[in-house]
Motif scaffolding. Structure first.
Motif, PDB file in Angstrom:
ATOM      1  N   ASP A 175       0.842  -1.194   0.000  1.00  0.00           N
ATOM      2  CA  ASP A 175       0.000   0.000   0.000  1.00  0.00           C
ATOM      3  C   ASP A 175       0.882   1.250   0.000  1.00  0.00           C
ATOM      4  O   ASP A 175       1.499   1.584   1.005  1.00  0.00           O
ATOM      5  CB  ASP A 175      -0.901  -0.037   1.246  1.00  0.00           C
ATOM      6  N   LEU A 176       0.904   1.957  -1.125  1.00  0.00           N
ATOM      7  CA  LEU A 176       1.684   3.189  -1.232  1.00  0.00           C
ATOM      8  C   LEU A 176       0.797   4.411  -1.437  1.00  0.00           C
ATOM      9  O   LEU A 176       1.281   5.495  -1.759  1.00  0.00           O
ATOM     10  CB  LEU A 176       2.701   3.084  -2.377  1.00  0.00           C
ATOM     11  N   GLY A 177      -0.525   4.233  -1.224  1.00  0.00           N
ATOM     12  CA  GLY A 177      -1.428   5.374  -1.341  1.00  0.00           C
ATOM     13  C   GLY A 177      -1.285   6.078  -2.670  1.00  0.00           C
ATOM     14  O   GLY A 177      -1.133   5.439  -3.713  1.00  0.00           O
ATOM     15  N   VAL A 178      -1.293   7.429  -2.636  1.00  0.00           N
ATOM     16  CA  VAL A 178      -1.213   8.172  -3.899  1.00  0.00           C
ATOM     17  C   VAL A 178       0.135   7.989  -4.590  1.00  0.00           C
ATOM     18  O   VAL A 178       0.271   8.284  -5.777  1.00  0.00           O
ATOM     19  CB  VAL A 178      -1.488   9.682  -3.718  1.00  0.00           C
ATOM     20  N   GLY A 179       1.133   7.502  -3.867  1.00  0.00           N
ATOM     21  CA  GLY A 179       2.422   7.223  -4.496  1.00  0.00           C
ATOM     22  C   GLY A 179       2.315   6.207  -5.610  1.00  0.00           C
ATOM     23  O   GLY A 179       3.187   6.139  -6.490  1.00  0.00           O
TER      24      GLY A 179
END
Length: 543
Positions: free
Chosen positions: A155-159
């Motif tokens: 999980d890197l979110g918006v990355g």
């Protein structure tokens, strides 16, 4: 006289699609009010490419090269693609895997020019408004992620936005899909990565990931908005968690033009590798048995496509599925297990539980093992030696990305198998010298599939993407591998020839699209010439 609909002067040299940089001619500088805004020397596109090559050669690491190229894409799109297409084998690992993984991890700390659309769940009910903010009105491809399962990094979110950006760059560089028709999208539904939430530089929503009905309603709204705004658009799902990826594909694949590259693209490139490997081992597909390390959507996607390909060659589909066996963190997927998801159950076999992967090899005697676990080093010496003991030419495919997540290295596979392994990996490895023989490991990179699929869909305006199209693509990839390459152990076309390979695959898929009435346009008399005419070529046009 200048075109009033196009920017001029300072605005022109800051428009990445129209900017020529130092290549603007003296006449263009006078015409578009550029005099004084550029150094007086005029460069050709070829000289600009050479300058960029030189600049890149002085950088210490691939992340720096990635950032330089990202800045170039934001400044001069034509030059960016000219650089990529000048040496695709060198630049693909820089703009995509493995370097893109590090770029996604560091996204919030190296953020520069924005690219694509960020659609947060806080905008639910207004997704159509956000889509309307995108300047291009004829979008044909959207690569979309929610950032939850980026490569093998989690999980890197918006990355995770680095993945859609990188994939679409390869749509263009590897198969000529015009970049103006491509749109990367991040659906920001939050992140469960506490490190990101606590980082003051994090650019996404600072909340736990939304699940359940609210999540699916948001995705439904997105798909409906895309269909309304861009009726010819194909949506590619990218790096969603298994429990979302599989049902999303099932929900939409018969209703719109869509596919999941992690499931179907990975499956096709694996099948292509298998077709080529069988040219080495001189065996039939229906005589194979595969054991997968990993039981998620990538594993089941590959297993299902192999099963369908076996069925095309005459095997009963259920029998074929039982020849594709899965092994996950809880052991072999057997019918007695109570923890299996619905999409896994068709591959469960009637067998006693097996908790060791090497024991599963000895029990099932597979002809090939395929790693999609994202856990490194699980194809250990015992595993490789067990495969070599029961197969004259064992198929060893550690497909997990990035390189740090590969189940084994090329050197390990060749050394432990004493050179018997037919090897391909998800990330690149250098050639291996073993007892006077040089082995050239293949990279089972989805880049052999998704750009070509994109060009086929673009050139035909296809209404759907089907599983059978991926089997066609896999065969088209494999048939381009030369006998000379097979002798070196290389089972994929050279990446230096990726554009030619992609156009061949695209033509094969386009033929299928026309033959099965999936195109929105009439079949052209000369399909190859039609595709060449539709393809993007990086060159400056007179403004």
């Amino acid at each position: 006289m200048s075109n009033p609909l196009k920017p001029s002067g300072y605005d022109l040299i800051h428009n990445p699609r129209l900017n020529h940089g130092s290549a603007f001619t003296q006449a263009e500088r006078e015409k578009h009010h550029l005099e004084g805004l550029l150094p007086p020397g005029v460069s050709s596109l070829e000289l600009q490419v050479a300058r960029t090559h030189a600049e890149l050669s002085h950088l210490d690491n691939d992340l720096q090269k990635y950032l330089l190229l990202s800045d170039l894409q934001a400044r001069n799109e034509t030059l960016f693609y000219a650089v990529l297409m000048s040496d695709p084998a060198t630049f693909m690992p820089v703009v995509y895997t493995p370097t893109v993984g590090e770029a996604c991890q560091k996204f919030n700390h190296v953020f520069r020019a924005t690219r694509g659309l960020y659609i947060p769940i806080s905008a639910r009910g207004r997704v159509n408004e956000l889509l309307a903010n995108w300047p291009e009105k004829d979008v044909r491809f959207i690569v979309v992620t929610d950032g939850e399962r980026i490569l093998g990094l989690g999980d890197l979110g918006v990355g995770g936005m680095g993945i859609p950006i990188g994939k679409l760059a390869l749509y263009t560089a590897c198969a000529g899909v015009p970049p103006q028709h491509c749109l990367p999208v991040m659906l920001d539904v939050g992140t469960n990565n506490a490190t990101l939430v606590d980082d003051p530089l994090y650019l996404g929503l600072r909340q736990d990931r939304v699940r359940g009905d609210d999540y699916h309603a948001f995705v439904n709204e997105f798909v409906q908005a895309v269909q309304a705004a861009y009726p010819k658009c194909c949506i590619q799902w990218e790096d969603f968690a298994n429990f979302n990826a599989v049902p999303l594909l099932a929900r939409f694949k018969d209703k719109t033009c869509t596919y999941n590259d992690d499931i179907q693209g990975t499956a096709a490139v694996a099948l292509a590798g298998i077709y080529a490997a069988l040219r080495i081992s001189k065996q039939k597909l229906t005589d194979q048995r595969f054991l997968f390390l990993g039981g998620g959507s990538a594993a089941t996607g590959i297993a299902e496509l192999i099963s369908q390909a076996m069925a095309i060659e005459g095997m009963d589909i259920n029998t074929a599925r039982k020849r594709n066996n899965l092994f996950d963190v809880n052991g072999l997927l057997v019918s007695s297990r109570t923890d299996l998801a619905d999409f896994q159950k068709v591959f469960a076999i009637d067998h006693q539980p097996v908790s060791s992967f090497s024991d599963a090899i000895e029990a099932l005697k597979p002809t090939g093992i395929i790693g999609v676990s994202t856990v490194p080093k699980l194809f250990n010496q015992r595993v490789i030696e067990a495969m070599s003991a029961i197969n004259e030419r064992p198929i060893i495919f550690p497909y997990s990305n990035p390189t740090s997540r590969s189940e084994c290295t090329a050197e390990e596979a060749y050394r432990w198998s004493k050179g018997k392994a037919i090897f391909a990996s998800g990330s690149p490895f250098a050639p291996v010298e073993l007892e006077g023989t040089t082995f050239v490991p293949g990279q089972g990179n989805n880049v052999y599939i998704f750009p070509a699929m994109g060009m086929a869909v673009f050139a035909t305006e296809a209404t759907r993407v089907t599983d059978e199209m991926f089997i066609v693509a896999a065969k088209a990839v494999a048939e381009q591998v030369s006998d000379e390459s097979l002798e070196k152990g290389l089972i994929y076309p050279p990446q230096s020839k990726i554009y030619e390979a992609s156009m061949h695959v695209a033509a094969s898929v386009a033929e299928y699209i026309f033959d099965h009435n999936l195109a929105r346009i009439e079949k052209p008399q000369n399909l190859i010439e039609h595709m060449k005419a539709a393809a993007y070529s990086p060159s400056y046009t007179e403004l």
